[in-house]
Design an enzyme around this catalytic site. Sequence first.
Site, PDB file in Angstrom:
ATOM      1  N   ASP A  83       3.203  -6.533   3.756  1.00 21.00           N
ATOM      2  CA  ASP A  83       2.992  -5.540   4.805  1.00 21.00           C
ATOM      3  C   ASP A  83       3.883  -5.904   5.984  1.00 21.00           C
ATOM      4  O   ASP A  83       4.280  -7.063   6.144  1.00 21.00           O
ATOM      5  CB  ASP A  83       1.507  -5.467   5.198  1.00 21.00           C
ATOM      6  CG  ASP A  83       1.083  -4.049   5.544  1.00 21.00           C
ATOM      7  OD1 ASP A  83       1.934  -3.285   6.036  1.00 21.00           O
ATOM      8  OD2 ASP A  83      -0.097  -3.707   5.338  1.00 21.00           O
ATOM      9  N   HIS A 133       3.837   2.306  13.316  1.00 19.05           N
ATOM     10  CA  HIS A 133       2.933   3.465  13.437  1.00 19.05           C
ATOM     11  C   HIS A 133       3.460   4.507  14.430  1.00 19.05           C
ATOM     12  O   HIS A 133       2.708   5.306  14.982  1.00 19.05           O
ATOM     13  CB  HIS A 133       1.494   3.047  13.780  1.00 19.05           C
ATOM     14  CG  HIS A 133       0.781   2.455  12.607  1.00 19.05           C
ATOM     15  ND1 HIS A 133      -0.593   2.368  12.510  1.00 19.05           N
ATOM     16  CD2 HIS A 133       1.245   1.945  11.431  1.00 19.05           C
ATOM     17  CE1 HIS A 133      -0.934   1.822  11.359  1.00 19.05           C
ATOM     18  NE2 HIS A 133       0.163   1.541  10.688  1.00 19.05           N
ATOM     19  N   HIS A 153       0.814  -1.228   0.000  1.00 22.49           N
ATOM     20  CA  HIS A 153       0.000   0.000   0.000  1.00 22.49           C
ATOM     21  C   HIS A 153       0.840   1.268   0.000  1.00 22.49           C
ATOM     22  O   HIS A 153       1.840   1.362   0.721  1.00 22.49           O
ATOM     23  CB  HIS A 153      -1.046  -0.015   1.118  1.00 22.49           C
ATOM     24  CG  HIS A 153      -0.542  -0.037   2.533  1.00 22.49           C
ATOM     25  ND1 HIS A 153      -0.297   1.107   3.239  1.00 22.49           N
ATOM     26  CD2 HIS A 153      -0.276  -1.058   3.385  1.00 22.49           C
ATOM     27  CE1 HIS A 153       0.092   0.793   4.467  1.00 22.49           C
ATOM     28  NE2 HIS A 153       0.131  -0.515   4.584  1.00 22.49           N
ATOM     29  N   GLU A 180      -5.298   1.313   2.394  1.00 19.46           N
ATOM     30  CA  GLU A 180      -5.138   0.191   3.320  1.00 19.46           C
ATOM     31  C   GLU A 180      -5.286   0.619   4.772  1.00 19.46           C
ATOM     32  O   GLU A 180      -5.924  -0.080   5.568  1.00 19.46           O
ATOM     33  CB  GLU A 180      -3.764  -0.474   3.119  1.00 19.46           C
ATOM     34  CG  GLU A 180      -3.631  -1.843   3.794  1.00 19.46           C
ATOM     35  CD  GLU A 180      -3.275  -1.783   5.271  1.00 19.46           C
ATOM     36  OE1 GLU A 180      -3.468  -2.791   5.961  1.00 19.46           O
ATOM     37  OE2 GLU A 180      -2.821  -0.723   5.766  1.00 19.46           O
ATOM     38  N   GLU A 181      -4.687   1.748   5.129  1.00 15.88           N
ATOM     39  CA  GLU A 181      -4.687   2.157   6.545  1.00 15.88           C
ATOM     40  C   GLU A 181      -6.104   2.389   7.070  1.00 15.88           C
ATOM     41  O   GLU A 181      -6.331   2.409   8.270  1.00 15.88           O
ATOM     42  CB  GLU A 181      -3.825   3.415   6.751  1.00 15.88           C
ATOM     43  CG  GLU A 181      -2.333   3.197   6.528  1.00 15.88           C
ATOM     44  CD  GLU A 181      -1.669   2.297   7.577  1.00 15.88           C
ATOM     45  OE1 GLU A 181      -2.355   1.783   8.475  1.00 15.88           O
ATOM     46  OE2 GLU A 181      -0.443   2.100   7.459  1.00 15.88           O
ATOM     47  N   ASP A 226       6.088   1.227   6.930  1.00 12.41           N
ATOM     48  CA  ASP A 226       4.753   0.665   6.655  1.00 12.41           C
ATOM     49  C   ASP A 226       4.039   1.638   5.720  1.00 12.41           C
ATOM     50  O   ASP A 226       3.532   2.654   6.187  1.00 12.41           O
ATOM     51  CB  ASP A 226       4.013   0.504   7.985  1.00 12.41           C
ATOM     52  CG  ASP A 226       2.562   0.080   7.829  1.00 12.41           C
ATOM     53  OD1 ASP A 226       2.153  -0.268   6.713  1.00 12.41           O
ATOM     54  OD2 ASP A 226       1.837   0.104   8.843  1.00 12.41           O
TER      55      ASP A 226
HETATM   56 ZN    ZN Z   1       0.650  -1.464   6.390  1.00 12.04          ZN
END
Ligand code: ZN
Length: 339
Positions: free
Chosen positions: A237, A317, A65, A217-218, A183
């Site tokens: 991922d 994150h 993503h 995606e998030e 990510d």
């Molecule tokens: Zn991801």
Amino acid sequence: MKYVKNLMEEIFSIPSPGGDTSTITERLRKEFEGMGVPVTTTRKGAIMGTITGENDEEHKLISAHVDTLGAVVKEIKSNGRLRLSAIGGYAWTAYEGENLIIKTMKGKEYTGVLLPDKASIHVHSEEVRETLRTEENMEVRIDEDVHTKEDTLKLGIRVGDFVAFDTRTIFTDNGYIKSRYIDDKACVAVLFGVCKYLKDNNIKPENTVHFFLSNFEEMGHGVTAIPEKTVEMLALDIGTVGEGHTSDEHCVTICAKDSRTPYDFGFKKKLVELAEEGGIDYRVDVHYRYGSDASLSILQGVDVNFACIGPGVDATHHYERTHIDAIENNIKLVIQYII
Ligand SMILES: [Zn+2]
């Protein structure tokens, strides 16, 4: 790996919060085209490069993503500062003190920083230490001479404008990669590394492969625009490194289960066997609070077999870190899977 590293460096510098991903997508469309890989675009703006394989009846889809966490302007406060609404799942502490860009509808960009409304310990004393950071008490200080709501409106900033945080990308000499949005930009680079390997060595994969760059995606949209002949979907991922997890910053993680669903036993077993045959440093892990494009697509009723692999990443994150070894192990496993 030099190509992958350079591409990573470039795409980390292109802001792509969920909902505002067209700049990065257009850049990556050129990357596919430069390799002679035909590209199709979905109505929602995702792109997919396709390489035809020996078997053109049963296709494989590999996704990564391009969208990242970020925010939009929720409110322009009376002091001219901005309240934000988060895009994706993160804690405000992960972004406290982080520089950012506000992009207006007309494309003008302003810089600023995210701060708690009570930031200075000289002014607010213990409250600065003790206050829980929330959407209500975090604000953007714009790097302009603004003191009122009107001042900010005069800049052209409006509710709904996108906010992208600085990634603070650093490649250390000993192979570590520190950045926000490893990510999933590291996996986007993995995907292109695989494409380049096939093209440079004139290798036709076993099956036709669709390289899909998803763009929501998030927020958990999943990929439903899957070509009809697709039988397997492999999401690239991140593997989550941390207490209670097996993932490692030097290894590729094969996900056995995330918080939405276990992954298919046979597909996972095949990936483990391929890793062992190829001498690839891997870990099998169970992700605690996690969904991938593969698991999210399945939950929406897409009928394909599904798996998820990715480089081990620390402090996901937040200010993330992985090692170039994990990227290399990931690339090797994808190549093993498709040739
Ligand atoms: Zn991801």
